[in-house]
Design an enzyme around this catalytic site. Structure first.
Site, PDB file in Angstrom:
ATOM      1  N   HIS A 357       0.802  -1.235   0.000  1.00 31.83           N
ATOM      2  CA  HIS A 357       0.000   0.000   0.000  1.00 31.83           C
ATOM      3  C   HIS A 357       0.827   1.273   0.000  1.00 31.83           C
ATOM      4  O   HIS A 357       0.269   2.370   0.117  1.00 31.83           O
ATOM      5  CB  HIS A 357      -0.913   0.050   1.222  1.00 31.83           C
ATOM      6  CG  HIS A 357      -1.944  -1.017   1.242  1.00 31.83           C
ATOM      7  ND1 HIS A 357      -3.222  -0.829   0.738  1.00 31.83           N
ATOM      8  CD2 HIS A 357      -1.903  -2.286   1.681  1.00 31.83           C
ATOM      9  CE1 HIS A 357      -3.915  -1.943   0.896  1.00 31.83           C
ATOM     10  NE2 HIS A 357      -3.137  -2.854   1.466  1.00 31.83           N
ATOM     11  N   LYS A 545      -8.466  13.827   4.525  1.00 33.64           N
ATOM     12  CA  LYS A 545      -7.524  12.694   4.504  1.00 33.64           C
ATOM     13  C   LYS A 545      -6.515  12.918   5.610  1.00 33.64           C
ATOM     14  O   LYS A 545      -6.451  14.007   6.179  1.00 33.64           O
ATOM     15  CB  LYS A 545      -6.827  12.600   3.147  1.00 33.64           C
ATOM     16  CG  LYS A 545      -6.231  13.929   2.673  1.00 33.64           C
ATOM     17  CD  LYS A 545      -5.657  13.856   1.271  1.00 33.64           C
ATOM     18  CE  LYS A 545      -6.660  13.892   0.153  1.00 33.64           C
ATOM     19  NZ  LYS A 545      -6.803  12.653  -0.577  1.00 33.64           N
ATOM     20  N   ARG A 546      -5.711  11.898   5.909  1.00 34.11           N
ATOM     21  CA  ARG A 546      -4.657  12.079   6.911  1.00 34.11           C
ATOM     22  C   ARG A 546      -3.743  13.223   6.520  1.00 34.11           C
ATOM     23  O   ARG A 546      -3.574  13.505   5.335  1.00 34.11           O
ATOM     24  CB  ARG A 546      -3.835  10.794   7.061  1.00 34.11           C
ATOM     25  CG  ARG A 546      -4.474   9.758   7.930  1.00 34.11           C
ATOM     26  CD  ARG A 546      -4.669  10.250   9.362  1.00 34.11           C
ATOM     27  NE  ARG A 546      -3.421  10.207  10.099  1.00 34.11           N
ATOM     28  CZ  ARG A 546      -3.099   9.270  10.978  1.00 34.11           C
ATOM     29  NH1 ARG A 546      -3.938   8.314  11.274  1.00 34.11           N
ATOM     30  NH2 ARG A 546      -1.931   9.312  11.615  1.00 34.11           N
ATOM     31  N   LYS A 551       0.616  14.544   0.790  1.00 36.81           N
ATOM     32  CA  LYS A 551      -0.772  14.800   0.372  1.00 36.81           C
ATOM     33  C   LYS A 551      -1.012  16.290   0.108  1.00 36.81           C
ATOM     34  O   LYS A 551      -2.017  16.693  -0.444  1.00 36.81           O
ATOM     35  CB  LYS A 551      -1.749  14.273   1.413  1.00 36.81           C
ATOM     36  CG  LYS A 551      -1.727  12.742   1.533  1.00 36.81           C
ATOM     37  CD  LYS A 551      -2.678  12.255   2.617  1.00 36.81           C
ATOM     38  CE  LYS A 551      -2.543  10.784   2.933  1.00 36.81           C
ATOM     39  NZ  LYS A 551      -3.245   9.895   1.991  1.00 36.81           N
ATOM     40  N   THR A 653      -8.671   6.624  -1.906  1.00 38.41           N
ATOM     41  CA  THR A 653     -10.023   6.069  -2.042  1.00 38.41           C
ATOM     42  C   THR A 653     -11.063   7.164  -1.794  1.00 38.41           C
ATOM     43  O   THR A 653     -12.201   7.047  -2.252  1.00 38.41           O
ATOM     44  CB  THR A 653     -10.243   4.905  -1.059  1.00 38.41           C
ATOM     45  OG1 THR A 653      -9.689   5.256   0.216  1.00 38.41           O
ATOM     46  CG2 THR A 653      -9.592   3.626  -1.552  1.00 38.41           C
ATOM     47  N   LYS A 657     -14.842   8.012  -3.486  1.00 36.20           N
ATOM     48  CA  LYS A 657     -16.069   8.277  -2.731  1.00 36.20           C
ATOM     49  C   LYS A 657     -16.699   9.585  -3.180  1.00 36.20           C
ATOM     50  O   LYS A 657     -17.917   9.687  -3.354  1.00 36.20           O
ATOM     51  CB  LYS A 657     -15.782   8.344  -1.225  1.00 36.20           C
ATOM     52  CG  LYS A 657     -15.369   7.003  -0.639  1.00 36.20           C
ATOM     53  CD  LYS A 657     -14.775   7.138   0.755  1.00 36.20           C
ATOM     54  CE  LYS A 657     -14.040   5.842   1.117  1.00 36.20           C
ATOM     55  NZ  LYS A 657     -13.114   5.997   2.238  1.00 36.20           N
TER      56      LYS A 657
HETATM   57  C1  26V Z   1       1.927   2.227   8.032  1.00 32.82           C
HETATM   58  C2  26V Z   1       2.382   2.162   9.319  1.00 32.82           C
HETATM   59  C3  26V Z   1       3.828   2.228   9.562  1.00 32.82           C
HETATM   60  C4  26V Z   1       4.182   1.635  10.883  1.00 32.82           C
HETATM   61  C5  26V Z   1       3.302   2.134  11.982  1.00 32.82           C
HETATM   62  C6  26V Z   1       1.848   1.914  11.738  1.00 32.82           C
HETATM   63  C7  26V Z   1       1.450   2.030  10.344  1.00 32.82           C
HETATM   64  C8  26V Z   1       0.100   1.975  10.043  1.00 32.82           C
HETATM   65  C9  26V Z   1      -0.314   2.054   8.767  1.00 32.82           C
HETATM   66  C10 26V Z   1       0.583   2.173   7.757  1.00 32.82           C
HETATM   67  C11 26V Z   1       0.037   2.151   6.401  1.00 32.82           C
HETATM   68  C12 26V Z   1       0.558   3.105   5.445  1.00 32.82           C
HETATM   69  C13 26V Z   1       0.095   2.689   4.122  1.00 32.82           C
HETATM   70  C14 26V Z   1      -1.270   3.193   3.767  1.00 32.82           C
HETATM   71  O1  26V Z   1      -2.132   3.495   4.541  1.00 32.82           O
HETATM   72  N1  26V Z   1      -1.457   3.282   2.491  1.00 32.82           N
HETATM   73  C15 26V Z   1      -2.667   3.789   1.901  1.00 32.82           C
HETATM   74  O2  26V Z   1      -3.438   2.675   1.499  1.00 32.82           O
HETATM   75  C16 26V Z   1      -4.642   3.045   0.864  1.00 32.82           C
HETATM   76  C17 26V Z   1      -5.395   1.787   0.577  1.00 32.82           C
HETATM   77  O3  26V Z   1      -4.713   1.026  -0.353  1.00 32.82           O
HETATM   78  C18 26V Z   1      -4.333   3.851  -0.398  1.00 32.82           C
HETATM   79  O4  26V Z   1      -5.547   4.264  -0.979  1.00 32.82           O
HETATM   80  C19 26V Z   1      -3.493   5.063  -0.062  1.00 32.82           C
HETATM   81  O5  26V Z   1      -3.113   5.737  -1.253  1.00 32.82           O
HETATM   82  C20 26V Z   1      -2.270   4.637   0.698  1.00 32.82           C
HETATM   83  O6  26V Z   1      -1.545   5.760   1.147  1.00 32.82           O
END
Ligand code: 26V
Length: 813
Positions: A357, A545-546, A551, A653, A657
């Site tokens: 992701h 968004k975050r 972003k 996403t 929406k």
């Molecule tokens: C990363 C980490 C790093 C370690 C600590 C906890 C933690 C928690 C979540 C993440 C995830 C980062 C990746 C993420 O959220 N990607 C997003 O995924 C979406 C669904 O596929 C996508 O639409 C977004 O573009 C993408 O940024």
């Protein structure tokens, strides 16, 4: 579901209130009504849940397990009623009884068991799996505390704990009898058996109980109920302990607390990987309990040996967070089930599939090998062996890649590289939008792609149109059904029939009315939460968004400052009034992101109170952005800001929406924006800025100089100087970090570079908006094409191309 009449349902609610609250319905509070409805619905669901499980067992169909550290499921009462086909009559019954359904649904706590896109995607997938009649279930963690609640104090983000279980949670069932034991630490003993094979025994491990809580996942009017299992960590019961030493240890309160911490809180940082021991424990806790449970279920349901596992089970891992599923499955197959390495490896690599992701290097997970070795000695041994065999294989079988071994090895630089482990140990690696997958194949993971070209594939993300259109925008849904019939609800691609009406004035007028109503409703919510009045006739320009540098909320706020400056220069500026709406949480330790939050709040307070602005500009930053708030904002959006630095946003996403609710996208050629553009055509989307190739080229070869833009574009200079001189802050130092970050670090996300193109494209947006007929036509064209972005399409692609499964009633009529 048994369908009731309104009267029958009304009687049931009354009865429930008498039995459970010992009072007459007229004296019941909204909360009691909520409780009664949830409990009635669970009773209805229970029967179909049981039937679904029996059916799956009887036909021995392949099961899909979605392993994820995050599930952002949103509130469930209204969506479960909808999926059970009971929403309309419930609304009528409640109104007849003198209650406001919306108020009652809003009482439910929104479980914040995820950070953002990744967790919400998992929830959309579960909805689509059940609705399309696939046997697919989720495994996650039942965090006691979800993502923090955000408050603004003097414009600063303050984080409050989210103890979402305070009043209990109506949708979960604790299954104590299915508890499992998870082992951490300890030592591993190796023995040689008589047959020459090795045997492994673990000693002095720390034991933690994993208790599953079941949440029903209700399919859309099809009687399918799948299961989301969330694990909770608890100390081992006294009677299960073997020694008095163990008993004393486990009675120690500190020790108990440290165990409960494992499912204590969700890590709120999705921007950086910081290698914390507790996070590693959480990951192994999820993985070990889920894999143990999957194996147990397989054995219970099938008489065949575990060599048949790949025919009956696929495990999709949501990013690398659950990637220890690979060594854990190996461990169980070898140490508990007695298989040798080769058979165990063959099974494992036919069962596990991995979704990536992000390509942001800061978020890619690695664990210090010492930490992993200490906490999970047997798992570390297995990873070492996987690594060794992998490297040897490259050396002998792929000499062209020999030189690449240091960048491909799973263990390198004293770190365990989880993405490499996930690629090597799975049969499928997918990205989440076309461009993202291409970047994985040709850049970030290119050597792995050379090695395993067939393993890589793309699955462009999607969103459940049942929640994100049918539920959140009932008026638009009714209008669509009125004009093209209800087919689209089961087959969202049918939305394309709307194209025929995209020039139909009477339809467009009705669509306009719906949008205005939704905007008025959001305006009311804004007023109620912030005290600010917004004009529902203004353009609602939304970025939700975050908060992340990539972003580029900063680009958006720079434009707002620029408009503000323009109005101050010329108070009679001819412009359509705009309302900017933001929603964003920043990771608590992400300093720069928090500065941006403060800046947006500061600009808002200046702009919203400046009499010279006279209603032309409003900036609204809503606190505590979450799924429920998104549900209120999205139906009211006119413009969807998707302005990430090209190549950085894997998919997005929110873009889907908002498109589905008729907002027009202002966006870069990044993530799924590209696929949106391909469908609606350049005329129906506002694309601007650097392309991914250009961004990557600058990054690799240099040639971009932010200071040049500062020196040549007066608007940019003025904005940055305003930050530097404290015009937007009480204290001089405020916002200087942003100033220096951009100018001394050469603007790593190309905010200044894309500033002028962003202003320019918005000039087109404004022109387009002035011609309402054209604008509405563009909106409807977007809705018509949005069917592709239903997660039903995504799940069908996972099902046929990765998991090789069919809907249960199709394969076994
Ligand atoms: C990363 C980490 C790093 C370690 C600590 C906890 C933690 C928690 C979540 C993440 C995830 C980062 C990746 C993420 O959220 N990607 C997003 O995924 C979406 C669904 O596929 C996508 O639409 C977004 O573009 C993408 O940024």
């Amino acid at each position: 579901m048994p369908q009731f009449t309104v009267n029958e349902l009304t009687e049931k609610i009354k009865h429930k209130i008498i039995v459970e609250n010992q009072k007459d319905i007229k004296d019941a509070s909204n909360k009691e009504i909520y409780g009664a409805l949830a409990s009635l619905l669970i009773e209805e669901i229970q029967y179909n849940w049981d039937t679904t499980n029996k059916k799956y067992k009887e036909i021995e169909c392949k099961q899909i397990y979605y392993l994820s550290m995050e599930f952002l499921i949103g509130r469930l009462l209204e969506s479960n009623l909808l999926n059970c086909g009971l929403l309309d009559i419930t609304n009528i019954a409640l109104k007849n009884l003198g209650f406001d359904p919306e108020q009652i649904y809003a009482l439910e706590r929104d479980p914040g068991l995820g950070n953002g896109g990744l967790g919400r995607l998992a929830a959309c997938f579960l909805d689509s799996l059940a609705s399309l009649e696939y046997a697919g279930h989720g495994y996650g963690i039942r965090y006691q505390y979800g993502l923090f609640e955000q408050r603004f104090i003097h414009g600063n983000q303050i984080e409050l704990p989210d103890y979402w279980l305070n009043d209990g949670y109506a949708w979960e069932t604790r299954k104590e009898e299915e508890s499992l034991c998870i082992h951490f630490n300890g030592i591993v003993h190796m023995f040689k058996k008589n047959d020459g094979n090795l045997e492994f025994k673990y000693e002095n491990t720390d034991k933690v109980m994993a208790i599953p809580y079941y949440i029903p996942i209700v399919g859309y009017q099809n009687k399918i109920i799948n299961t989301l299992r969330l694990w909770s960590a608890e100390p081992v019961l006294n009677e299960k302990m073997n020694s008095t030493k163990e008993v004393t240890r486990y009675q120690d309160l500190n020790h108990q607390h440290s165990i409960e911490q494992i499912s204590g809180f969700l890590y709120p940082d999705d921007s950086t990987h910081d290698g914390k021991l507790l996070r590693l424990k959480q990951q192994y806790f999820l993985v070990s309990s889920s894999i143990q449970h999957i194996i147990q279920t397989f054995k219970r349901n099938h008489s065949s040996s575990l060599t048949c596992l790949p025919e009956k089970v696929a495990i999709q891992i949501n990013d690398t967070h659950p990637s220890m599923a690979i060594p854990e499955l190996m461990r169980i197959l070898m140490d508990d089930e007695g298989y040798g390495w080769d058979i165990a490896w063959d099974i494992t690599t036919k069962v596990i599939a991995y979704t990536n992701h992000t390509t942001l290097s800061e978020a890619l997970e690695t664990w210090p090998k010492e930490m992993l070795n200490q906490l999970l000695p047997r798992i570390y041994m297995i990873i070492e062996e996987i690594n060794e065999r992998f490297c040897i294989n490259i050396w002998y079988e792929h000499p062209n890649l020999r030189e690449r071994i240091p960048e491909m090895a799973i263990i390198a630089d004293n770190q365990v590289h989880m993405a490499r482990l996930a690629i090597v140990g799975s049969f499928s690696v997918n990205g989440v939008a076309r461009i993202h997958t291409e970047i994985l194949k040709n850049k970030e993971m290119k050597h792995f792609y050379t090695l395993y070209p067939d393993r890589f594939n793309n699955k462009t993300n999607g969103i459940t149109h049942r929640r994100w259109l049918l539920k959140v925008n009932p008026e638009l849904s009714n209008l669509i059904t009125e004009i093209i019939g209800p087919e689209w609800i089961r087959r969202p691609k049918q939305l394309i029939s709307l194209i025929k009406y995209s020039k139909d004035r009477s339809f467009l007028e009705k669509f306009y009315d719906v949008k205005q109503k939704n905007k008025q409703k959001l305006a009311n919510l804004v007023h109620q939460r912030t005290g600010i009045l917004v004009d529902h006739q203004s353009i609602f320009d939304v970025q939700i968004k975050r908060l992340h540098e990539y972003k580029r909320q900063l680009l958006n706020i720079f434009r707002i400052i620029s408009i503000y400056n323009d109005i101050k220069n010329n108070p009679n500026l001819d412009m359509i009034p705009r309302t900017f709406i933001f929603g964003a949480k920043a990771a608590p330790s992400y300093h720069l992101a928090k500065e941006v939050i403060k800046l947006i709040n500061k600009v808002a307070s200046i702009v919203n109170h400046d009499p010279d602005i006279r209603g032309k500009l409003k900036v609204i930053f809503l606190e505590n952005y979450n799924v429920s708030l998104a549900e209120n904002i999205i139906p009211a959006a006119d413009i969807s800001e998707q302005i990430s630095t090209a190549s950085k946003e894997a998919s997005g996403t929110g873009n889907m929406k908002m498109m589905m609710n008729g907002a027009l996208t202002v966006g870069t050629l990044d993530g799924a924006n590209i696929e949106i553009r391909d469908l609606v055509g350049d005329k129906n989307i506002f694309i601007f800025g650097l392309t991914a190739e250009e961004v990557i080229h600058y990054q690799q070869n240099g040639g971009y100089n932010a200071v040049d833009i500062y020196n040549t574009d007066e608007r940019v200079k003025r904005i940055l100087d305003q930050l530097h001189h404290g015009e937007f802050g009480k204290h001089d130092i405020e916002f200087k970090d942003i100033y220096y970050h951009i100018l001394s670090h050469n603007d790593p996300y190309f905010v200044l570079k894309d500033f002028d193109p962003f202003i320019e494209i918005h000039n087109f947006v404004e022109q387009a908006y002035r011609d309402q007929f054209t604008w509405l036509q563009m909106s409807v064209t977007n809705i018509a094409h949005s069917g592709k972005f239903s997660s039903d399409r995504t799940i069908q692609q996972y099902a046929s191309e990765i998991w090789k499964i069919k809907p249960v009633y199709e394969s076994y009529p």
